[in-house]
Design a protein around this motif. Structure first.
Motif, PDB file in Angstrom:
ATOM      1  N   ALA A  94       0.842  -1.202   0.000  1.00 26.56           N
ATOM      2  CA  ALA A  94       0.000   0.000   0.000  1.00 26.56           C
ATOM      3  C   ALA A  94       0.874   1.247   0.000  1.00 26.56           C
ATOM      4  CB  ALA A  94      -0.923   0.001   1.220  1.00 26.56           C
ATOM      5  N   LYS A  95       0.651   2.130  -0.983  1.00 26.40           N
ATOM      6  CA  LYS A  95       1.453   3.356  -1.084  1.00 26.40           C
ATOM      7  C   LYS A  95       1.063   4.388  -0.038  1.00 26.40           C
ATOM      8  CE  LYS A  95      -1.482   5.368  -4.666  1.00 26.40           C
ATOM      9  NZ  LYS A  95      -1.555   5.824  -6.055  1.00 26.40           N
ATOM     10  N   SER A  96      -0.144   4.275   0.505  1.00 25.58           N
ATOM     11  CA  SER A  96      -0.630   5.163   1.559  1.00 25.58           C
ATOM     12  C   SER A  96      -1.725   4.423   2.327  1.00 25.58           C
ATOM     13  CB  SER A  96      -1.159   6.470   0.948  1.00 25.58           C
ATOM     14  OG  SER A  96      -2.256   6.216   0.091  1.00 25.58           O
TER      15      SER A  96
ATOM     16  N   MET B  36     -14.163  -9.178   4.905  1.00 24.80           N
ATOM     17  CA  MET B  36     -13.245  -8.728   5.947  1.00 24.80           C
ATOM     18  C   MET B  36     -12.772  -7.342   5.543  1.00 24.80           C
ATOM     19  SD  MET B  36      -9.781 -10.471   7.427  1.00 24.80           S
ATOM     20  CE  MET B  36      -8.528  -9.764   6.382  1.00 24.80           C
ATOM     21  N   ILE B  37     -12.977  -6.380   6.408  1.00 24.76           N
ATOM     22  CA  ILE B  37     -12.628  -4.990   6.112  1.00 24.76           C
ATOM     23  C   ILE B  37     -11.604  -4.540   7.152  1.00 24.76           C
ATOM     24  CG2 ILE B  37     -13.505  -2.647   5.865  1.00 24.76           C
ATOM     25  CD1 ILE B  37     -16.260  -3.950   5.202  1.00 24.76           C
ATOM     26  N   VAL B  38     -10.428  -4.112   6.652  1.00 24.14           N
ATOM     27  CA  VAL B  38      -9.323  -3.760   7.532  1.00 24.14           C
ATOM     28  C   VAL B  38      -8.718  -2.440   7.088  1.00 24.14           C
ATOM     29  CG1 VAL B  38      -7.076  -4.499   8.414  1.00 24.14           C
ATOM     30  CG2 VAL B  38      -8.784  -6.204   7.824  1.00 24.14           C
ATOM     31  N   ASP B  39      -8.569  -1.512   8.017  1.00 28.57           N
ATOM     32  CA  ASP B  39      -7.835  -0.281   7.724  1.00 28.57           C
ATOM     33  C   ASP B  39      -6.352  -0.578   7.885  1.00 28.57           C
ATOM     34  OD1 ASP B  39     -10.068   1.336   7.192  1.00 28.57           O
ATOM     35  OD2 ASP B  39     -10.377   1.722   9.321  1.00 28.57           O
ATOM     36  N   ILE B  40      -5.575  -0.278   6.844  1.00 27.68           N
ATOM     37  CA  ILE B  40      -4.144  -0.572   6.865  1.00 27.68           C
ATOM     38  C   ILE B  40      -3.347   0.711   6.648  1.00 27.68           C
ATOM     39  CG2 ILE B  40      -4.382  -2.979   6.130  1.00 27.68           C
ATOM     40  CD1 ILE B  40      -3.650  -2.060   3.274  1.00 27.68           C
ATOM     41  N   PRO B  41      -2.200   0.844   7.305  1.00 27.92           N
ATOM     42  CA  PRO B  41      -1.312   1.973   7.013  1.00 27.92           C
ATOM     43  C   PRO B  41      -0.523   1.687   5.738  1.00 27.92           C
ATOM     44  CG  PRO B  41      -0.378   0.625   8.756  1.00 27.92           C
ATOM     45  CD  PRO B  41      -1.731   0.031   8.423  1.00 27.92           C
ATOM     46  N   ALA B  42       0.219   2.664   5.279  1.00 27.81           N
ATOM     47  CA  ALA B  42       1.112   2.446   4.142  1.00 27.81           C
ATOM     48  C   ALA B  42       2.105   1.351   4.520  1.00 27.81           C
ATOM     49  CB  ALA B  42       1.842   3.728   3.787  1.00 27.81           C
TER      50      ALA B  42
ATOM     51  N   VAL C 181     -10.083  -8.836  -3.786  1.00 23.30           N
ATOM     52  CA  VAL C 181      -9.463  -7.855  -2.895  1.00 23.30           C
ATOM     53  C   VAL C 181      -9.729  -6.470  -3.468  1.00 23.30           C
ATOM     54  CG1 VAL C 181      -7.317  -7.037  -1.860  1.00 23.30           C
ATOM     55  CG2 VAL C 181      -7.594  -9.460  -2.390  1.00 23.30           C
ATOM     56  N   ARG C 182     -10.047  -5.551  -2.593  1.00 16.93           N
ATOM     57  CA  ARG C 182     -10.265  -4.166  -3.015  1.00 16.93           C
ATOM     58  C   ARG C 182      -9.534  -3.247  -2.046  1.00 16.93           C
ATOM     59  NH1 ARG C 182     -16.276  -2.228  -4.183  1.00 16.93           N
ATOM     60  NH2 ARG C 182     -15.772  -3.292  -6.115  1.00 16.93           N
ATOM     61  N   LEU C 183      -8.928  -2.190  -2.588  1.00 22.93           N
ATOM     62  CA  LEU C 183      -8.358  -1.123  -1.770  1.00 22.93           C
ATOM     63  C   LEU C 183      -9.155   0.139  -2.026  1.00 22.93           C
ATOM     64  CD1 LEU C 183      -4.472  -1.471  -2.142  1.00 22.93           C
ATOM     65  CD2 LEU C 183      -5.941  -2.321  -0.317  1.00 22.93           C
ATOM     66  N   GLU C 184      -9.608   0.756  -0.940  1.00 27.38           N
ATOM     67  CA  GLU C 184     -10.372   2.005  -1.038  1.00 27.38           C
ATOM     68  C   GLU C 184      -9.696   3.082  -0.204  1.00 27.38           C
ATOM     69  OE1 GLU C 184     -14.394   1.289   0.228  1.00 27.38           O
ATOM     70  OE2 GLU C 184     -14.881   0.090  -1.542  1.00 27.38           O
ATOM     71  N   ARG C 185      -9.844   4.308  -0.705  1.00 28.06           N
ATOM     72  CA  ARG C 185      -9.384   5.490   0.023  1.00 28.06           C
ATOM     73  C   ARG C 185     -10.425   6.577  -0.133  1.00 28.06           C
ATOM     74  NH1 ARG C 185      -4.613   3.617  -2.491  1.00 28.06           N
ATOM     75  NH2 ARG C 185      -3.101   2.884  -0.949  1.00 28.06           N
ATOM     76  N   SER C 186     -10.878   7.110   0.977  1.00 31.27           N
ATOM     77  CA  SER C 186     -11.887   8.178   0.979  1.00 31.27           C
ATOM     78  C   SER C 186     -13.112   7.796   0.143  1.00 31.27           C
ATOM     79  CB  SER C 186     -11.284   9.490   0.461  1.00 31.27           C
ATOM     80  OG  SER C 186     -10.167   9.856   1.237  1.00 31.27           O
ATOM     81  N   GLY C 187     -13.512   6.527   0.206  1.00 32.67           N
ATOM     82  CA  GLY C 187     -14.690   6.068  -0.525  1.00 32.67           C
ATOM     83  C   GLY C 187     -14.464   5.767  -1.986  1.00 32.67           C
ATOM     84  N   ASN C 188     -13.255   6.002  -2.490  1.00 27.86           N
ATOM     85  CA  ASN C 188     -12.934   5.704  -3.889  1.00 27.86           C
ATOM     86  C   ASN C 188     -12.210   4.370  -3.999  1.00 27.86           C
ATOM     87  OD1 ASN C 188     -13.882   8.232  -4.902  1.00 27.86           O
ATOM     88  ND2 ASN C 188     -12.013   9.168  -4.086  1.00 27.86           N
ATOM     89  N   VAL C 189     -12.533   3.600  -5.029  1.00 25.75           N
ATOM     90  CA  VAL C 189     -11.851   2.325  -5.275  1.00 25.75           C
ATOM     91  C   VAL C 189     -10.552   2.614  -6.018  1.00 25.75           C
ATOM     92  CG1 VAL C 189     -11.985   0.086  -6.408  1.00 25.75           C
ATOM     93  CG2 VAL C 189     -14.038   1.068  -5.346  1.00 25.75           C
ATOM     94  N   ASP C 190      -9.414   2.321  -5.370  1.00 24.73           N
ATOM     95  CA  ASP C 190      -8.109   2.546  -5.993  1.00 24.73           C
ATOM     96  C   ASP C 190      -7.548   1.298  -6.654  1.00 24.73           C
ATOM     97  OD1 ASP C 190      -8.202   5.172  -5.265  1.00 24.73           O
ATOM     98  OD2 ASP C 190      -6.647   5.048  -3.734  1.00 24.73           O
ATOM     99  N   LEU C 191      -7.966   0.118  -6.177  1.00 23.80           N
ATOM    100  CA  LEU C 191      -7.523  -1.131  -6.776  1.00 23.80           C
ATOM    101  C   LEU C 191      -8.612  -2.162  -6.517  1.00 23.80           C
ATOM    102  CD1 LEU C 191      -4.021  -2.678  -6.643  1.00 23.80           C
ATOM    103  CD2 LEU C 191      -6.005  -4.094  -6.241  1.00 23.80           C
ATOM    104  N   ASP C 192      -8.986  -2.875  -7.550  1.00 26.08           N
ATOM    105  CA  ASP C 192     -10.018  -3.908  -7.438  1.00 26.08           C
ATOM    106  C   ASP C 192      -9.516  -5.135  -8.167  1.00 26.08           C
ATOM    107  OD1 ASP C 192     -12.428  -4.835  -6.495  1.00 26.08           O
ATOM    108  OD2 ASP C 192     -13.628  -3.935  -8.076  1.00 26.08           O
TER     109      ASP C 192
END
Length: 145
Positions: A58-60, A84-90, A107-118
């Motif tokens: 994760a870049k951020s 499973m929903i987990v908040d992860i640091p960079a 697997v999905r990565l979200e930031r501020s409600g936006n999908v950055d990777l799906d």
């Protein structure tokens, strides 16, 4: 994944993660599956678990969502009650999620409600009734924007 650790080994420090990446792997059938295979189950087959594994670069900070959707479900759909929903640091993170018969991995990565990777493991279905034993890993990966 190797380039990240090779650079750390060569330079003595871990590189900055400039883009999101996910690596996903799992066996294609349950460890206790019974197959009409002429080749017996491998020795130590019981030492594994029925999970899919994910390494996230994760870049951020992000929210990681792991789930096991049906293979024919719209890839944009996520059942948040079963995920499973987990908040992860960079940084680098290793997570796991139960494999479900007849399902795939996602697997999905979200930031501020936006999908950055799906990422969805198209072509993978966890088969509870295999014709042959296969304890090799099915592996996939995706790079984000």
């Amino acid at each position: 994944m190797t380039s990240y650790y090779a650079q750390a080994f060569k330079t003595g420090s871990f590189p900055v993660i400039a883009e999101d990446k996910v690596f996903v792997w799992a066996r294609p059938h349950p460890k206790d599956a019974s197959a009409p295979d002429h080749v017996p189950r491998p020795q130590f087959a019981d030492l594994t678990d029925d999970f899919f594994w994910v390494v996230i670069f994760a870049k951020s900070p992000a929210t990681a969502i792991l789930h096991a959707p049906p293979p024919n479900l719209d890839s944009n759909s996520v059942d948040h009650n079963a995920a499973m929903i987990v908040d992860i640091p960079a940084g680098v993170h290793k997570l796991r999620y139960p494999l479900l018969p007849g399902r795939t991995m996602a697997v999905r990565l979200e930031r501020s409600g936006n999908v950055d990777l799906d990422y969805r493991a198209d072509g993978f279905v966890f088969n509870p009734s295999p014709n042959v034993y296969n304890f090799n890993a099915w592996v996939g990966w995706k790079t984000g924007s």
